[in-house]
Design an enzyme around this catalytic site. Structure first.
Site, short mmCIF file in Angstrom:
data_model
loop_
_atom_site.label_atom_id
_atom_site.label_comp_id
_atom_site.label_asym_id
_atom_site.label_seq_id
_atom_site.Cartn_x
_atom_site.Cartn_y
_atom_site.Cartn_z
N LEU A 65 0.93 -0.87 0.10
CA LEU A 65 -0.10 -0.10 -0.09
C LEU A 65 0.78 1.23 -0.12
O LEU A 65 2.25 1.31 0.32
CB LEU A 65 -1.31 0.21 1.22
CG LEU A 65 -2.15 -1.13 1.32
CD1 LEU A 65 -2.71 -1.48 1.97
CD2 LEU A 65 -3.10 -1.08 0.24
N PRO A 66 0.38 2.56 -0.80
CA PRO A 66 1.21 3.40 -0.59
C PRO A 66 1.29 3.93 0.84
O PRO A 66 3.25 4.45 0.55
CB PRO A 66 -0.28 4.38 -1.09
CG PRO A 66 -0.65 4.05 -2.04
CD PRO A 66 -0.96 2.82 -0.86
N THR A 94 6.59 0.43 2.16
CA THR A 94 7.25 1.19 2.57
C THR A 94 6.18 1.81 4.07
O THR A 94 5.94 3.34 2.84
CB THR A 94 8.17 1.89 1.93
OG1 THR A 94 8.88 0.69 1.36
CG2 THR A 94 9.16 2.86 2.69
N LYS A 169 14.58 -0.31 5.81
CA LYS A 169 14.13 0.41 4.52
C LYS A 169 15.18 1.12 3.71
O LYS A 169 15.61 2.15 2.80
CB LYS A 169 13.16 -0.69 3.96
CG LYS A 169 12.37 0.20 2.60
CD LYS A 169 12.71 -0.12 1.56
CE LYS A 169 12.22 0.64 -0.23
NZ LYS A 169 11.23 0.21 -0.72
N LYS A 244 9.60 10.18 -1.01
CA LYS A 244 8.99 9.74 0.21
C LYS A 244 9.98 9.05 1.02
O LYS A 244 9.93 9.03 2.65
CB LYS A 244 7.65 9.23 -0.39
CG LYS A 244 7.30 8.08 0.51
CD LYS A 244 6.04 6.56 0.52
CE LYS A 244 6.11 5.57 0.90
NZ LYS A 244 5.16 4.46 0.88
#
Length: 312
Positions: A65-66, A94, A169, A244
Site C-alpha cells: 500500500l502507498p 514502505t 528500508k 517519500k
C-alpha cells in the site's frame, strides 16, 4: 499450496501477486483500481470484491500500500478480526517505523502473527521475483512469512523485531538517494573537466569511488548496464518514491535524535526535482538533469531558488 489474500496491486504489488499465483498459490486479489484487478486476473489471481472478502479464510495476507495511513485503515477495518488468526500477516509497504510497530502490536494483541517486510529492487525485480525483503517481527512470525516471501524475492532477511524491516528500508534508501546525487555530481564534474563518461566509469567502477548507483544504475545514458537513463529516465524507481522514502528517513532521524546532514540535503534536492521542477514521474536517477542544467520543467512547474551552494 495456500490461499493468499493480496491487497494492493500497483506497480510493485501486481508483479508480486502474479509470482505467488505462478508458484501455485490460490491468490485472492483486491485493489481499488479496476485495471489493476483485471491485470491480476489475467496473471492467475482471483478477483475479490473487497479487502475483507480477500482475507476471508486466508492462510496468508500480503499488503502493498502507498502509505502508513492506508496500512492502518486496511488492517484495522478489513484484516484484523476478519482474517483467521492462524493467517500470517505480511505488510510489504514502505511506511514509517512507528506505524509498523503499532499495527503489529495491534495484530499480536488479537492473536495474529505479523511482520513488516518492505522491499528493495524496483518494478523489474517485483516482476522477476528477485526482490530483497527486509523483515521485522518475531522469529515465529518470520518463519511463517518466509515461505511466501521466498516466492517473490531472491533474498529474505530477518532484520529484527517489529519495525526493523522499515528501519532497514529507510536507512538503505537514504544511502541510495545520497549516493545517487553524489554519483550524478561526479559524472557532471568529470565531463566538465574533459573526461569521457565511459572512461570515467571504467576507472571509478574499479576504484574507491565504486558504488551501486554507478555500477548497477548509472545515471548517464549509454554507460554501464542498461538503466532507466537509457530510456529517458522512464520506469525504474520514481523520484516521487525516493522523496517519500527520504522524508520517512528524516522523520525517523528526528525521532531518534540522529544527525543526518547528507540525508537532509538529499531530501531537499529531491523535493526541488520532484515537486518544484516536475520530475516526480521520472526515475530518481533523472536528477542528473537538474544537476547538469539540462532539465526542462514541464509547463506549470515553478522553479524555486537554487539550494545553498548551487551554481547560480
Amino acid at each position: 499450496m495456500a490461499r493468499v489474500a493480496f491487497i494492493g496491486l500497483g506497480n510493485m504489488g501486481g508483479g508480486m501477486a502474479a509470482n505467488l499465483a505462478k508458484a501455485g498459490h490460490d491468490v485472492r486479489a483486491f485493489d481499488l483500481s479496476e485495471a489493476a484487478l483485471a491485470k491480476a486476473e489475467e496473471r492467475g489471481c482471483l478477483r475479490a470484491a473487497s479487502a475483507g472478502e480477500a482475507v476471508k479464510d486466508a492462510e496468508a495476507v500480503v499488503t502493498m500500500l502507498p502509505a502508513g495511513r492506508h496500512v492502518r485503515d486496511v488492517y484495522e477495518s478489513s484484516v484484523i478480526g476478519i482474517a483467521p488468526t492462524s493467517a500470517i500477516l505480511m505488510d510489504c509497504s514502505t511506511i514509517d517505523v512507528a506505524t509498523a510497530r503499532e499495527e503489529i502490536a495491534k495484530a499480536e494483541a488479537k492473536g495474529y502473527r505479523m511482520v513488516d517486510a518492505p522491499v528493495s529492487g524496483g518494478i523489474a525485480a517485483a516482476e522477476g521475483g528477485t526482490l530483497t525483503f527486509m523483515v521485522g517481527g518475531s522469529p515465529e512470525a518470520f518463519a511463517a512469512a518466509q515461505p511466501f516471501l521466498d516466492r517473490m524475492g531472491k533474498a529474505v532477511i530477518h532484520a529484527g523485531a517489529a519495525g526493523a524491516g522499515q528501519a532497514a528500508k529507510i536507512c538503505n534508501n537514504m544511502l541510495l538517494g545520497a549516493s545517487m546525487i553524489a554519483t550524478c555530481e561526479t559524472f557532471v564534474l568529470a565531463q566538465k573537466l574533459g573526461l569521457d563518461p565511459q572512461t570515467f566509469f571504467d576507472i571509478s567502477s574499479k576504484a574507491s569511488g565504486q558504488n551501486w548507483s554507478m555500477t548497477s544504475y548509472c545515471p548517464v545514458p549509454g554507460v554501464g548496464p542498461e538503466t532507466p537513463a537509457d530510456r529517458d529516465y522512464q520506469g525504474g524507481f520514481a523520484a516521487a518514491l525516493m522523496l517519500k522514502d527520504l522524508r520517512l528517513a528524516m522523520e525517523a532521524a528526528q525521532s531518534a535524535d540522529a544527525y543526518t546532514p547528507m540525508g537532509a540535503y538529499a531530501e531537499e534536492l529531491y523535493t526541488r526535482f520532484a515537486e518544484k521542477l516536475g520530475g516526480a514521474g521520472k526515475d530518481f536517477s533523472g536528477i542528473i538533469k537538474m544537476i547538469d542544467d539540462s532539465w526542462t520543467p514541464p509547463a506549470g512547474s515553478e522553479a524555486p531558488p537554487p539550494p545553498l551552494g548551487a551554481k547560480v
